[in-house]
Design a protein around this motif. Structure first.
Motif, mmCIF file in Angstrom:
data_model
loop_
_atom_site.group_PDB
_atom_site.id
_atom_site.type_symbol
_atom_site.label_atom_id
_atom_site.label_comp_id
_atom_site.label_asym_id
_atom_site.label_seq_id
_atom_site.Cartn_x
_atom_site.Cartn_y
_atom_site.Cartn_z
ATOM 1 N N ALA A 284 0.780 -1.389 0.260
ATOM 2 C CA ALA A 284 0.235 0.692 -0.056
ATOM 3 C C ALA A 284 1.121 1.286 -0.177
ATOM 4 C CB ALA A 284 -0.494 0.008 1.397
ATOM 5 N N VAL A 285 0.431 2.342 -0.864
ATOM 6 C CA VAL A 285 0.818 3.296 -0.460
ATOM 7 C C VAL A 285 0.574 4.218 0.603
ATOM 8 C CG1 VAL A 285 1.507 5.602 -1.991
ATOM 9 C CG2 VAL A 285 1.710 3.644 -3.339
ATOM 10 N N PHE A 286 1.386 5.007 1.340
ATOM 11 C CA PHE A 286 1.625 5.854 3.099
ATOM 12 C C PHE A 286 1.885 7.287 1.917
ATOM 13 C CE2 PHE A 286 0.692 1.477 4.695
ATOM 14 C CZ PHE A 286 -0.042 1.794 5.206
ATOM 15 N N PRO A 287 1.146 8.252 2.825
ATOM 16 C CA PRO A 287 1.885 9.344 2.769
ATOM 17 C C PRO A 287 3.806 9.324 3.986
ATOM 18 C CG PRO A 287 0.517 9.219 4.290
ATOM 19 C CD PRO A 287 -0.034 8.801 3.033
ATOM 20 N N GLU A 288 4.499 10.278 2.920
ATOM 21 C CA GLU A 288 5.739 9.626 3.738
ATOM 22 C C GLU A 288 5.009 9.809 5.477
ATOM 23 O OE1 GLU A 288 8.370 12.323 2.840
ATOM 24 O OE2 GLU A 288 8.327 12.091 0.678
ATOM 25 N N ASP A 289 4.349 10.929 6.462
ATOM 26 C CA ASP A 289 4.025 11.179 7.385
ATOM 27 C C ASP A 289 3.369 9.144 7.782
ATOM 28 O OD1 ASP A 289 1.485 11.103 6.521
ATOM 29 O OD2 ASP A 289 0.862 12.714 8.424
ATOM 30 N N GLY A 290 2.755 8.957 7.676
ATOM 31 C CA GLY A 290 2.023 7.491 7.545
ATOM 32 C C GLY A 290 3.351 6.542 7.714
ATOM 33 N N ALA A 291 4.150 6.534 6.985
ATOM 34 C CA ALA A 291 5.455 5.719 6.996
ATOM 35 C C ALA A 291 6.568 5.460 8.252
ATOM 36 C CB ALA A 291 6.295 5.954 5.716
ATOM 37 N N GLU A 292 6.341 7.452 8.714
ATOM 38 C CA GLU A 292 7.385 7.760 9.784
ATOM 39 C C GLU A 292 7.378 7.207 10.837
ATOM 40 O OE1 GLU A 292 10.294 8.763 9.253
ATOM 41 O OE2 GLU A 292 10.653 8.339 7.819
ATOM 42 N N LEU A 293 5.033 6.893 10.797
ATOM 43 C CA LEU A 293 3.940 6.300 12.204
ATOM 44 C C LEU A 293 4.723 5.085 11.973
ATOM 45 C CD1 LEU A 293 2.740 7.170 14.684
ATOM 46 C CD2 LEU A 293 0.773 6.925 13.117
ATOM 47 N N ILE A 294 4.706 4.272 10.851
ATOM 48 C CA ILE A 294 4.780 2.931 10.995
ATOM 49 C C ILE A 294 6.471 2.933 11.638
ATOM 50 C CG2 ILE A 294 5.628 0.816 9.395
ATOM 51 C CD1 ILE A 294 3.088 1.829 7.919
ATOM 52 N N TRP B 118 3.885 11.139 19.286
ATOM 53 C CA TRP B 118 5.274 11.560 18.351
ATOM 54 C C TRP B 118 4.584 11.996 17.064
ATOM 55 C CZ3 TRP B 118 5.726 10.214 14.287
ATOM 56 C CH2 TRP B 118 7.312 10.462 12.910
ATOM 57 N N TYR B 119 3.623 11.564 16.909
ATOM 58 C CA TYR B 119 2.829 12.145 15.725
ATOM 59 C C TYR B 119 2.481 14.052 15.592
ATOM 60 C CZ TYR B 119 0.079 12.100 11.183
ATOM 61 O OH TYR B 119 0.005 12.419 10.493
ATOM 62 N N GLU B 120 1.554 13.371 16.704
ATOM 63 C CA GLU B 120 0.741 14.788 17.400
ATOM 64 C C GLU B 120 1.998 16.377 16.991
ATOM 65 O OE1 GLU B 120 -1.906 14.625 20.329
ATOM 66 O OE2 GLU B 120 -3.014 13.264 19.428
ATOM 67 N N GLU B 121 2.890 15.506 17.928
ATOM 68 C CA GLU B 121 4.506 16.613 17.905
ATOM 69 C C GLU B 121 4.920 16.882 16.763
ATOM 70 O OE1 GLU B 121 6.723 15.074 21.216
ATOM 71 O OE2 GLU B 121 4.614 15.432 23.455
ATOM 72 N N THR B 122 5.882 15.930 15.995
ATOM 73 C CA THR B 122 6.115 15.901 15.419
ATOM 74 C C THR B 122 5.481 17.457 14.048
ATOM 75 O OG1 THR B 122 6.839 14.688 15.421
ATOM 76 C CG2 THR B 122 7.764 15.195 13.290
ATOM 77 N N TYR B 123 4.525 16.532 13.707
ATOM 78 C CA TYR B 123 3.349 16.492 12.203
ATOM 79 C C TYR B 123 2.164 18.211 12.681
ATOM 80 C CZ TYR B 123 5.281 13.781 10.115
ATOM 81 O OH TYR B 123 6.463 12.567 9.884
#
Length: 412
Positions: free
Chosen positions: A35-45, A60-65
């Motif tokens: 599956a193709v994820f946006p870059e932020d989704g890939a970093e979350l994984i 981490w996601y909320e603070e980063t993005y």
């Protein structure tokens, strides 16, 4: 988010990450699930892979993005893709020591042999084999592939059966090279016996190859063709050595030459670009296409429909991937070239061989000895069953399709 969920750790299967025009293509290693994820989704994984709890990864996601994330929906997507191996409380290890997914495939059966098969030493041996084959072809013109080599005996039935059975090792070797090239990279490639219509064939599946970098995919795709070149060279060598040793073109020499000729035909078959051959997958990999074959067919069909003023039959261009449309401008002529190669082989190779068989059978029935007449009768029965089966399957498929359409109309 549920408080209990926040404290849990997500254990993921080994995943592959590849840059994609729309983001990052993430797949489960050894499968065809991607599956193709946006870059932020890939970093979350990747954060989940690193061992963060669900709550820590969400923060981490909320603070980063600087935006909120529905973590439960995100985990549901990972679960649907079968990326999740297990979910544990805190840092508790999984049963059977599977808390950390194993990414090394050193225990994969055949991987060591696959690495050796494509090692520098092996390449030297392959070069020596092919070089010797070329030298024999240069030294002995009678070993060079020719249409007449198919008829290694005067008995038509023996020609058909001998060529059919004799090709099996070559086809198996072709598929084994695919298998070894995939195993070498740690892919769970599978070599099996399948069926195409009424014939048994060897086939290789390479699940997960789309998850490898492009440069690593070319060898598994082309290994079969390289195997054909080696098999052809080995047959020429066997025929050449037998010719030198006996001083005559005996039955063994003729049989080897017949198989070398059919091996050459299988190699040329890979250039039928209108089919999904090994070279097609190389082209698709190079151009990063989705479904180049279908898009090209439909573009050519639309061009034809415009010429005959049948625009109502045209395919919808909105269904085509953008990259496929761009690639089709280059692939369209290549696609047509595949038909050209097929027609050339049909006119100059297959039809003359078929005509030769037909003339031989007729002459044997009219003027041949008892054994030649019997041979021709058996030959006719074999071919009658063969082509009769093809026609029966075709008619049966059309009949079943018609009944299915009729029942749908009546049911509607």
């Amino acid at each position: 988010m549920d408080d209990q969920l926040e404290q849990r750790i997500i254990h993921l299967h080994p995943l592959t990450f590849l840059p994609d025009a729309a983001g990052v293509s993430i797949g489960r290693f050894g499968t065809d699930t991607f599956a193709v994820f946006p870059e932020d989704g890939a970093e979350l994984i990747k954060q989940l892979q690193a061992g963060l709890t669900v709550g820590e990864a969400a923060r981490w996601y909320e603070e980063t993005y600087q935006e909120e994330l529905d973590m439960e929906d995100f985990l549901e997507i990972l679960r649907d893709l079968t990326f999740i191996m297990a979910i544990t409380e805190g840092a508790a290890p999984l049963a059977n020591d599977l808390a950390t997914p194993r990414t090394d495939n050193s225990t994969l059966r055949g991987q060591a042999f696959g690495k050796w098969a494509f090692s520098p030493v092996a390449w030297v041996l392959y070069a020596a084999l092919i070089g010797a084959g070329i030298a024999f072809l240069w030294k002995f013109p009678e070993l060079r592939p020719a249409r007449k080599h198919i008829f290694f005996t005067d008995y038509s039935t023996l020609v058909v059966v001998g060529v059919f059975l004799g090709q099996m090792p070559g086809i198996l070797f072709h598929e084994s090279m695919h298998w070894l090239a995939g195993r070498r990279l740690g892919l769970p490639t599978k070599l099996s016996v399948g069926r195409r219509m009424y014939m048994l064939v060897f086939q290789t599946s390479m699940p997960g190859i789309a998850g490898l970098p492009r440069k690593l995919r070319y060898l598994p795709f082309l290994a079969g063709m390289f195997g054909d070149v080696m098999f052809f060279s080995a047959l020429v060598l066997l025929a050449g050595v037998a010719l030198i040793y006996t001083g005559e073109t005996n039955f063994f020499v003729k049989f080897c030459l017949a198989l070398s000729f059919t091996t050459m035909l299988r190699f040329v078959w890979q250039f039928y670009f209108h089919l999904q051959t090994d070279i097609y997958y190389v082209i698709v990999t190079m151009l990063g296409c989705v479904n180049l074959q279908q898009t090209t067919r439909q573009i050519i069909a639309n061009f034809w429909y415009r010429l005959i003023r049948a625009e109502h039959k045209q395919h919808d261009p909105s269904q085509w991937a953008e990259q496929d449309v761009k690639a089709a401008r280059f692939y369209g002529p290549v696609f047509v070239f595949g038909y050209t190669v097929f027609l050339v082989m049909l006119i100059f190779i297959m039809l003359p061989i078929g005509f030769n068989f037909m003339v031989t059978v007729v002459m044997n029935l009219v003027h041949g000895s008892i054994d030649k007449m019997l041979d021709s009768l058996v030959f006719m029965v074999i071919n009658g069953v063969q082509y009769g089966t093809v026609i029966w399957l075709f008619v049966r498929e059309r009949f079943v399709r018609h009944r299915r359409q009729k029942s749908i109309v009546q049911g509607g």
